[in-house]
Structures are given as structure tokens and as C-alpha cells.
Design a protein around this motif. Sequence first.
Motif, PDB file in Angstrom:
ATOM      1  N   PHE A 128       0.834  -1.207   0.000  1.00  0.00           N
ATOM      2  CA  PHE A 128       0.000   0.000   0.000  1.00  0.00           C
ATOM      3  C   PHE A 128       0.872   1.262   0.000  1.00  0.00           C
ATOM      4  O   PHE A 128       0.593   2.233  -0.718  1.00  0.00           O
ATOM      5  CB  PHE A 128      -0.915  -0.036   1.224  1.00  0.00           C
ATOM      6  N   GLY A 159       2.292   1.970  -3.417  1.00  0.00           N
ATOM      7  CA  GLY A 159       1.315   2.109  -4.485  1.00  0.00           C
ATOM      8  C   GLY A 159       0.902   0.820  -5.149  1.00  0.00           C
ATOM      9  O   GLY A 159       0.172   0.838  -6.155  1.00  0.00           O
ATOM     10  N   LEU A 166      -1.072  -1.446  -3.850  1.00  0.00           N
ATOM     11  CA  LEU A 166      -2.447  -1.740  -3.471  1.00  0.00           C
ATOM     12  C   LEU A 166      -3.203  -0.429  -3.270  1.00  0.00           C
ATOM     13  O   LEU A 166      -2.651   0.538  -2.738  1.00  0.00           O
ATOM     14  CB  LEU A 166      -2.505  -2.535  -2.158  1.00  0.00           C
ATOM     15  N   SER A 167      -4.457  -0.410  -3.678  1.00  0.00           N
ATOM     16  CA  SER A 167      -5.316   0.735  -3.371  1.00  0.00           C
ATOM     17  C   SER A 167      -5.869   0.577  -1.962  1.00  0.00           C
ATOM     18  O   SER A 167      -5.793  -0.502  -1.362  1.00  0.00           O
ATOM     19  CB  SER A 167      -6.468   0.807  -4.369  1.00  0.00           C
ATOM     20  N   SER A 168      -6.449   1.639  -1.418  1.00  0.00           N
ATOM     21  CA  SER A 168      -7.040   1.550  -0.083  1.00  0.00           C
ATOM     22  C   SER A 168      -8.200   0.560  -0.065  1.00  0.00           C
ATOM     23  O   SER A 168      -8.420  -0.132   0.935  1.00  0.00           O
ATOM     24  CB  SER A 168      -7.516   2.929   0.380  1.00  0.00           C
ATOM     25  N   THR A 169      -8.927   0.449  -1.172  1.00  0.00           N
ATOM     26  CA  THR A 169     -10.035  -0.511  -1.249  1.00  0.00           C
ATOM     27  C   THR A 169      -9.527  -1.946  -1.211  1.00  0.00           C
ATOM     28  O   THR A 169     -10.095  -2.811  -0.538  1.00  0.00           O
ATOM     29  CB  THR A 169     -10.860  -0.278  -2.528  1.00  0.00           C
ATOM     30  N   GLN A 170      -8.453  -2.210  -1.937  1.00  0.00           N
ATOM     31  CA  GLN A 170      -7.874  -3.558  -1.930  1.00  0.00           C
ATOM     32  C   GLN A 170      -7.295  -3.923  -0.558  1.00  0.00           C
ATOM     33  O   GLN A 170      -7.447  -5.053  -0.098  1.00  0.00           O
ATOM     34  CB  GLN A 170      -6.795  -3.651  -3.005  1.00  0.00           C
ATOM     35  N   GLN A 199      -2.689   8.283   3.793  1.00  0.00           N
ATOM     36  CA  GLN A 199      -2.605   7.349   2.661  1.00  0.00           C
ATOM     37  C   GLN A 199      -1.240   6.688   2.534  1.00  0.00           C
ATOM     38  O   GLN A 199      -0.772   6.376   1.440  1.00  0.00           O
ATOM     39  CB  GLN A 199      -2.960   8.063   1.354  1.00  0.00           C
TER      40      GLN A 199
END
Length: 467
Positions: free
Chosen positions: A187, A190, A192-196, A411
Motif C-alpha cells: 500500500f 502504491g 495496493l489501493s485503499s479498497t484492496q 494514505q
Amino acid sequence: MPPVVESESRVAGRHRELRFPERMAFAVGDFFGGGAGSLLAVLYLFFLTNVIGLNPFLAGLAVMVSKVWDAINDPLVGALSDRTRTRFGRRRPYIVIGGLALIGVYALLWLPDGPAETQAAKAVWASLTYILYNTVQTVIMVPYLSLSTEITTSAALRDKANVLRLLCSTLSSAGCTLVATALFEQFRVGGLSSTQLYAALVLGIGGFFAVAVLVAGIFSRERVPLTPPTPWQPSLFWSPFKVPAFRLLFGLYLCQILTMDMITALLLYYSSYVVPDVNSTVFLGLFIVVHVAAYPIMLRLVRTIDKARIYRTLIPLALVAIIGVAFYPADAPVYGVYALAFVLAVGLAGAVQMPWVMFPDVVDAYEHHHGQRQAGTCGSVITFTRSLATALMIQLVGGVLAITGYVASEQGADVPQPDSAIWGMRLLMAITVLVLMTAGWLLARRYPLDRATAARIRAELDEQRGS
């Protein structure tokens, strides 16, 4: 001693019913107990400061505030499970209900984009969701820990079941934090997205915990004969402390769990800023290797050696290793940290695994002292301690980070940290572990339940149950 409802011959017959499949079903329940606690200790403060963007002091305070509820929740659940009588037992219904609710509370706990926007609102949201999680965790773990003392009246089978449980706890603790730290690393860069990330934490890890809890609740059973329930009163929560063995076990458990929480709470910060080349996954992997290898050794040792001696013998190794880890030069070869981590894991292996193997003996001592088997009450004190220990460590780490000038981010972005924050991390890790494990070593020397004393207490209880 109040009368019991089963004859000695029936109890003896029940010993034979505890086969390996049931021991395994019972043991996998601690995939949640070990994994969830470590996951929160390693990731939750980092999640609040580096994903949610919460000030580290407010992040620690949010967790601490939720523990006020635990002061009520834990003894109530313990007392309720002690007094519950159903066709499915007194512990299993709570475990199953909690397992069914687990994914839902996980979905709220790790929500990256909650309804709050200001710092104060984010702190309130974090506190409320953590309160909800703590409630479900207590409903599961207090009865589960009580079940660990009641799955059989055979000391040998009970030790086997609890050592197997600790193996599952250790595997889950290390494995879940390995997976979760790897997810956070992806994460941060970059990948992984926050949703993943959210889906992996909730559906992957949360789903794994829920299945493990349901297996334990459905396929285990209680075998220790029941004494008549007594009216609950607040003083019952403190009654375990009237038993010397419980007081010492409480101290031993507190020392090792606070030590592990400190190490794990600082690990991501340590690998990000103190010695940046350290891979947190490898660091934790060494703990997995050591503790899994220690499982068969512990199983053999408890048959012939006092458990308190196993707890304390290797602690001096851990004290030396933690100094090396805490003050390791940032530009030195990284393999030195891994070597020290291995020594640290070896030094802590006995201290980490023994308290829960000692716990059933202490519940026997409680029954011998009070004439009632209040495993739920004893378990609620331990569970409350576990939750409070995590909160204290998170609050302490958050407070030190805030005081020493740590810069929070959102983030997962990496922000350069001042030297004061880095030295705060180093000193906090070294001082707390040195103080706690030295105290644990001293307490273990005073622990009163050696093998002969524990055997005498069990024999007297068996005689009383038979009458």
C-alpha cells in the motif's frame, strides 16, 4: 466444597473422549486470540497515523478511551459465562455468537474512509469502532480461555491441548502480522489501493478469524463437572487476586504481553525510520520460525520441568538482544538486526508460551481456594489485561511519538522524521523491554505452583469431585 453432579468414574471416562481432532478444533480458536491481538499491536497505531492521518497522541487516546468499556465488559461476560447453563454448554454459545459477528466489526474497525473529517471526529470514530470490536472480542475470548481449563480434567491432556493452542496462537500471531505488514508495504509503495487493502484485511484476515472461532465453538466441549452457580457481585472480579498463584501469573503474563506489544507496535516505525533497510516481514518471520520450533520442545519440557523455570531461563538472552536491536546503527549491514531478532525470539520463547500453559493450574488453585470453579472470572481478568496492555502500549508509543516530534501522514505516505523522534523510538523500545522482562524473571522465581504442588491440588480436587 459445593457438590458436583458427576461421579468420578464418569469423569474418568470423559478423559478418553478428548481425541486429537477435538484438540485441534479447540486449538484453532486461538488463531483469533493470537492473530488479532498481534495484528492490532503491530498495525493499528500505524493505520491511524499513516492511513487515517490522525495525530499520534489522539490515536493512542482513542484506543485508551475504549478500554473504559472493557472495565465493565470483561467481568460481566466472565460472570455470565460462569453462570450460563445450556444444552450446548456454558462457553460455546458465546464463542459461536461472537464468531458470527466478527466480520461485521472488522469491517468498521479498518474502514479507511469513515464519516469523520476533522481530527477530533476521527478520534471519536476510532474510539467507537474499537469499543464495538472490544465487545465482540470479549464475548469470544473470555469464554474461550475458560474453556481451555475445562476441556478435560486430565492434566496431561489439558497441557497437550493448551500447548497445541499456543502453537496455533503463535502461528497466527506471526503469520497474520507477516501478511498484514506485507500488505501495508504494498500500500505504501502504491501496489495496493485503499479498497484492496481494506478487502484483504476484512474479508481475508477477518474471515479467517471468524471461521477459526466458529470451528472451536462448534466442535469443542466442556468436561469439568460444574459446581452450582453463585450470585454475581462486583467483588468476584477481584477474587482471583486473593490466590497467590494468580497474582504471580497475572504479573508474568503482563510482563511478556507488554513486551511483545511494545516490540510489535514499534516495528513498522522501526523498519521505516530507525533502520530503514530492515524488512519487517523477515523480522517477524524469525519469530515464527523460533516459536514453531519451540512447540515440540515446550511440550516435552512441561512433562518434567517446572513451568516457571521454563518461563525465566532464557530471558537474559532477550535482554542482551533488545539492546542490540534498539541501538543498531542505521547504516550497518541489515543482517545484524536479523541475527539479534533471532536471539530475541529465542530469549522470549518460554515467557511468551508458558503463561497460558500455567493458566489451567491457576484455575485449579482458585477452585481449591474458593470452592468454586470460576474460570470465566479468571479469564475475564486476563482478557481485560490483554486489551488494556495493547491500549497502554499504543498510548505510550503514540505519546512518545507526539512529544518527540513525529510527523503524521495520510494514505501511507512516508515523511522524513526528526532525529528526536527516531531516538524516542530507540529509547522506548530498549527501556520498556529491559524493565518488563527483568520484572518477569524476578516474578517467575517466586511462582508457587511447581509440578508437585499443582499435582497435589489436582488430586485433592478429583477426590472432592468424586464425592
